[in-house]
Design a protein around this motif. Sequence first.
Motif, PDB file in Angstrom:
ATOM      1  N   VAL A  22       0.825  -1.195   0.000  1.00  0.00           N
ATOM      2  CA  VAL A  22       0.000   0.000   0.000  1.00  0.00           C
ATOM      3  C   VAL A  22       0.861   1.248   0.000  1.00  0.00           C
ATOM      4  CG1 VAL A  22      -1.702   1.292   1.319  1.00  0.00           C
ATOM      5  CG2 VAL A  22      -1.894  -1.179   1.133  1.00  0.00           C
ATOM      6  N   VAL A  23       1.935   1.250   0.791  1.00  0.00           N
ATOM      7  CA  VAL A  23       2.746   2.448   0.932  1.00  0.00           C
ATOM      8  C   VAL A  23       3.482   2.778  -0.354  1.00  0.00           C
ATOM      9  CG1 VAL A  23       4.683   3.467   2.173  1.00  0.00           C
ATOM     10  CG2 VAL A  23       3.015   2.087   3.390  1.00  0.00           C
ATOM     11  N   GLY A  24       3.958   1.778  -1.017  1.00  0.00           N
ATOM     12  CA  GLY A  24       4.834   2.040  -2.135  1.00  0.00           C
ATOM     13  C   GLY A  24       4.144   2.321  -3.441  1.00  0.00           C
ATOM     14  N   SER A  25       2.878   1.986  -3.614  1.00  0.00           N
ATOM     15  CA  SER A  25       2.270   2.099  -4.936  1.00  0.00           C
ATOM     16  C   SER A  25       0.895   2.755  -4.891  1.00  0.00           C
ATOM     17  CB  SER A  25       2.143   0.700  -5.556  1.00  0.00           C
ATOM     18  OG  SER A  25       1.341  -0.142  -4.742  1.00  0.00           O
ATOM     19  N   ILE A  26       0.745   3.788  -4.093  1.00  0.00           N
ATOM     20  CA  ILE A  26      -0.528   4.483  -3.997  1.00  0.00           C
ATOM     21  C   ILE A  26      -0.595   5.546  -5.074  1.00  0.00           C
ATOM     22  CG2 ILE A  26      -1.911   6.029  -2.581  1.00  0.00           C
ATOM     23  CD1 ILE A  26      -1.021   4.536  -0.171  1.00  0.00           C
ATOM     24  N   SER A  27      -1.601   5.485  -5.933  1.00  0.00           N
ATOM     25  CA  SER A  27      -1.791   6.478  -6.978  1.00  0.00           C
ATOM     26  C   SER A  27      -2.523   7.681  -6.416  1.00  0.00           C
ATOM     27  CB  SER A  27      -2.592   5.868  -8.135  1.00  0.00           C
ATOM     28  OG  SER A  27      -3.908   5.569  -7.712  1.00  0.00           O
ATOM     29  N   ARG A  28      -2.680   8.693  -7.268  1.00  0.00           N
ATOM     30  CA  ARG A  28      -3.362   9.906  -6.810  1.00  0.00           C
ATOM     31  C   ARG A  28      -4.796   9.600  -6.399  1.00  0.00           C
ATOM     32  NH1 ARG A  28      -1.308  14.781  -7.908  1.00  0.00           N
ATOM     33  NH2 ARG A  28      -3.402  15.618  -8.055  1.00  0.00           N
ATOM     34  N   ARG A  29      -5.488   8.851  -7.227  1.00  0.00           N
ATOM     35  CA  ARG A  29      -6.896   8.579  -6.945  1.00  0.00           C
ATOM     36  C   ARG A  29      -7.065   7.589  -5.792  1.00  0.00           C
ATOM     37  NH1 ARG A  29     -10.425  10.414 -10.898  1.00  0.00           N
ATOM     38  NH2 ARG A  29      -9.444  11.187 -12.787  1.00  0.00           N
ATOM     39  N   SER A  30      -6.118   6.688  -5.641  1.00  0.00           N
ATOM     40  CA  SER A  30      -6.225   5.693  -4.578  1.00  0.00           C
ATOM     41  C   SER A  30      -5.842   6.256  -3.223  1.00  0.00           C
ATOM     42  CB  SER A  30      -5.332   4.487  -4.900  1.00  0.00           C
ATOM     43  OG  SER A  30      -5.712   3.900  -6.120  1.00  0.00           O
ATOM     44  N   ALA A  31      -5.332   7.495  -3.174  1.00  0.00           N
ATOM     45  CA  ALA A  31      -4.897   8.072  -1.900  1.00  0.00           C
ATOM     46  C   ALA A  31      -6.054   8.189  -0.927  1.00  0.00           C
ATOM     47  CB  ALA A  31      -4.255   9.441  -2.135  1.00  0.00           C
ATOM     48  N   ARG A  32      -7.247   8.483  -1.433  1.00  0.00           N
ATOM     49  CA  ARG A  32      -8.400   8.625  -0.547  1.00  0.00           C
ATOM     50  C   ARG A  32      -8.727   7.304   0.141  1.00  0.00           C
ATOM     51  NH1 ARG A  32     -12.007  11.600  -4.970  1.00  0.00           N
ATOM     52  NH2 ARG A  32     -10.474  10.560  -6.282  1.00  0.00           N
ATOM     53  N   ILE A  33      -8.595   6.205  -0.586  1.00  0.00           N
ATOM     54  CA  ILE A  33      -8.830   4.900   0.014  1.00  0.00           C
ATOM     55  C   ILE A  33      -7.753   4.589   1.047  1.00  0.00           C
ATOM     56  CG2 ILE A  33      -9.211   2.469  -0.457  1.00  0.00           C
ATOM     57  CD1 ILE A  33     -11.269   4.357  -1.662  1.00  0.00           C
ATOM     58  N   ALA A  34      -6.526   5.051   0.785  1.00  0.00           N
ATOM     59  CA  ALA A  34      -5.440   4.821   1.742  1.00  0.00           C
ATOM     60  C   ALA A  34      -5.705   5.555   3.050  1.00  0.00           C
ATOM     61  CB  ALA A  34      -4.113   5.267   1.143  1.00  0.00           C
ATOM     62  N   TYR A  35      -6.250   6.786   2.974  1.00  0.00           N
ATOM     63  CA  TYR A  35      -6.612   7.500   4.198  1.00  0.00           C
ATOM     64  C   TYR A  35      -7.696   6.737   4.966  1.00  0.00           C
ATOM     65  CZ  TYR A  35      -3.953  11.710   2.995  1.00  0.00           C
ATOM     66  OH  TYR A  35      -2.949  12.605   2.713  1.00  0.00           O
ATOM     67  N   CYS A  36      -8.624   6.140   4.227  1.00  0.00           N
ATOM     68  CA  CYS A  36      -9.650   5.325   4.888  1.00  0.00           C
ATOM     69  C   CYS A  36      -9.017   4.141   5.608  1.00  0.00           C
ATOM     70  CB  CYS A  36     -10.665   4.825   3.857  1.00  0.00           C
ATOM     71  SG  CYS A  36     -11.677   6.113   3.109  1.00  0.00           S
ATOM     72  N   GLY A  37      -7.999   3.538   4.966  1.00  0.00           N
ATOM     73  CA  GLY A  37      -7.305   2.433   5.605  1.00  0.00           C
ATOM     74  C   GLY A  37      -6.592   2.857   6.871  1.00  0.00           C
ATOM     75  N   LEU A  38      -5.993   4.046   6.841  1.00  0.00           N
ATOM     76  CA  LEU A  38      -5.319   4.553   8.030  1.00  0.00           C
ATOM     77  C   LEU A  38      -6.319   4.807   9.152  1.00  0.00           C
ATOM     78  CD1 LEU A  38      -2.561   5.433   9.142  1.00  0.00           C
ATOM     79  CD2 LEU A  38      -3.060   7.741   8.312  1.00  0.00           C
ATOM     80  N   PHE A  39      -7.486   5.339   8.792  1.00  0.00           N
ATOM     81  CA  PHE A  39      -8.524   5.564   9.795  1.00  0.00           C
ATOM     82  C   PHE A  39      -9.020   4.232  10.363  1.00  0.00           C
ATOM     83  CE2 PHE A  39     -13.058   5.920  10.823  1.00  0.00           C
ATOM     84  CZ  PHE A  39     -13.002   6.889  11.816  1.00  0.00           C
ATOM     85  N   ALA A  40      -9.212   3.246   9.487  1.00  0.00           N
ATOM     86  CA  ALA A  40      -9.641   1.924   9.960  1.00  0.00           C
ATOM     87  C   ALA A  40      -8.608   1.325  10.901  1.00  0.00           C
ATOM     88  CB  ALA A  40      -9.889   0.998   8.770  1.00  0.00           C
ATOM     89  N   LEU A  41      -7.318   1.542  10.608  1.00  0.00           N
ATOM     90  CA  LEU A  41      -6.260   1.054  11.493  1.00  0.00           C
ATOM     91  C   LEU A  41      -6.366   1.685  12.875  1.00  0.00           C
ATOM     92  CD1 LEU A  41      -3.665  -0.564  11.956  1.00  0.00           C
ATOM     93  CD2 LEU A  41      -2.382   1.362  10.981  1.00  0.00           C
ATOM     94  N   SER A  42      -6.712   2.971  12.926  1.00  0.00           N
ATOM     95  CA  SER A  42      -6.872   3.642  14.221  1.00  0.00           C
ATOM     96  C   SER A  42      -8.032   3.042  15.006  1.00  0.00           C
ATOM     97  CB  SER A  42      -7.091   5.143  14.019  1.00  0.00           C
ATOM     98  OG  SER A  42      -8.373   5.415  13.471  1.00  0.00           O
ATOM     99  N   LEU A  43      -9.102   2.649  14.311  1.00  0.00           N
ATOM    100  CA  LEU A  43     -10.226   2.007  14.994  1.00  0.00           C
ATOM    101  C   LEU A  43      -9.813   0.659  15.579  1.00  0.00           C
ATOM    102  CD1 LEU A  43     -13.243   2.651  12.587  1.00  0.00           C
ATOM    103  CD2 LEU A  43     -12.575   3.947  14.606  1.00  0.00           C
ATOM    104  N   ILE A  44      -9.045  -0.098  14.819  1.00  0.00           N
ATOM    105  CA  ILE A  44      -8.596  -1.409  15.298  1.00  0.00           C
ATOM    106  C   ILE A  44      -7.691  -1.256  16.514  1.00  0.00           C
ATOM    107  CG2 ILE A  44      -7.253  -3.456  14.691  1.00  0.00           C
ATOM    108  CD1 ILE A  44      -8.201  -3.066  11.804  1.00  0.00           C
ATOM    109  N   VAL A  45      -6.744  -0.318  16.443  1.00  0.00           N
ATOM    110  CA  VAL A  45      -5.843  -0.078  17.577  1.00  0.00           C
ATOM    111  C   VAL A  45      -6.640   0.356  18.804  1.00  0.00           C
ATOM    112  CG1 VAL A  45      -3.963   1.376  18.427  1.00  0.00           C
ATOM    113  CG2 VAL A  45      -3.864   0.436  16.114  1.00  0.00           C
TER     114      VAL A  45
END
Length: 429
Positions: A22-45
Motif C-alpha cells: 500500500v505504501v509504495g504504490s498508492i496512486s493519486r486517486r487511490s490516496a483517498r482509500i489509503a486514508y480510509c485504511g489509516l482511519f480503519a487502522l486507528s479504529l482497530i488499535v
Amino acid sequence: MWAASCLASCCASCACAACTGVVGSISRRSARIAYCGLFALSLIVSWILRDFAGPLLAKIPWINTFTETPSMEWFATQAVLRVSLGNFLFFVMFALIMIGVKDQRDYRDSWHHGGWMAKLIIWCITIILMFFIPNGVANAYGAVSRFGSGLFLLVQVIILLDFTHNWNAAWVAKDEQFWYMALLVVSVVCYLASFTFSGLLFHWFTPSSADCQLNTFFIIFTLIIAVSFAVISLHPQVNGSLLPAAVIALYCTYLCYSALSSEPRGYQCNGLHKHIGAVSTGTLVLGMGTTLLSVVYSAVRAGSSATFLSPPSSPREGPSHKPLLTKDDMEEGNDLEDDDEPITRGGKQSRKPRPVTYVYSFFHLIFALASMYSAMLLTGWGNANVEEKDIIDVGWPSVWVRMCTQWITAALYIWSLVAPQIFPDRDFS
C-alpha cells in the motif's frame, strides 16, 4: 514499558501496511482509500487497547495519579481517548496545511497524495505522544468530542441524502414501470420498518409502571416528523421523492432508539437496562460499521455531488452525479490526473494547471470528526466517572446529543424540500 509496547504495535502495523504494497504504490486517486485504511487502522488499535490496555496504563505514574486506583474501565477509556486524540490531531494538521489548495501545481498537492511512509511514521509518533499528556487534556478532549461527534452525525445525514437522491435518480432515469414499482416498494418497506420500530420503542422505553413522559415525547415526535417527510415530499408544489423521505425517516427512528438506549442503566424508563450488554455490543458494532461506511463513501464521493465539498474552480462543482472513482480510474496506470492540459500562448506551449476535484482540507476534517465519533462509540460517549463501578457507560449527554442530531436532521431535510419554493430565484441544485 507501555510506550515501548505501543511503539512496537504501531511499527508492526506500519510494517504490515508496507508489506502489502500500500505504501509504495498508492496512486493519486487511490490516496483517498489509503486514508480510509489509516482511519480503519486507528479504529482497530483503539478497540484492542480498549480491551487489553487497562492494566498497562494503570502502571504509568503520570496517568494513574489517584490515591485509590480506579477500575480498569477508566484506563481503557483513557487509552481510546488518547489514540483518538492522536488521530484527530494528525488529520487536523493536514486539514490546516491543505487550506487553499486549488490546483495540482500547488506543492501541497503532492503532500496530500504522497509521502505515505512519512505519514505513517508521523501518525505513530503522534499517537504515542498522546500517552504522555496529562489526564486533564484527554478528559477535555473527551468532552469536546461529544459535540464534534454531533457534527459528524450531521455529515452522515448529508452523505445519506446524497446516496438516496442518487439512488432515486438512477432508478427514475431507467423510465420503466418495474423500477418505479421498485422505488415504491422500497419506500413502503422503509416506512413500515420505521413505524414497527417505533412501536417497539413504546414497548421498551415506556413501561406502564413508570412515568415516562420524556420518552413518550421523543417517540411521538419521531413519528410526527416521519409522517411530515412523506406529506411534504408528496406535495404538488414540492419537487420531492418518497424514497429519500422514507430513508431519512428510518434513520431518524434509529437515532431515537440510539438516544433512548443511551439512557442511564438505573433509569426506570430504560426497559433495556437488564440486557444492556447485548444492546451496547449491537449498538457499538452497528455504529462502528456505519462510521466506516460513511467515511469511505465520503472519501470516494467527496466533491462529486455536494457543492460545498467542491472548490470554486472544480470542474465537478454542481449537481453532477458522476462518481470520482470509476472502474477504469482504479486500474493501475490509468492516472489521468497527473497530466496537465497543454495550452499555447505567444507561440509557446505550456501546461494549464488542472484544478483539484475536491477540497482537501474538508476531506481531512471529515476524518478528524470521525475520530471523535469513534472514540465516543468505544467509550460510551466518554461518560467515565472514577467513582462509578462500571464507567464505560452511556448517559444523558449522549441522549441529548443524538436527539438534537435527529431534530437538526429533520430541519435540514425539510428545509431542502421547501427552500426552493420560498426562494425560487436561488439555485439549490
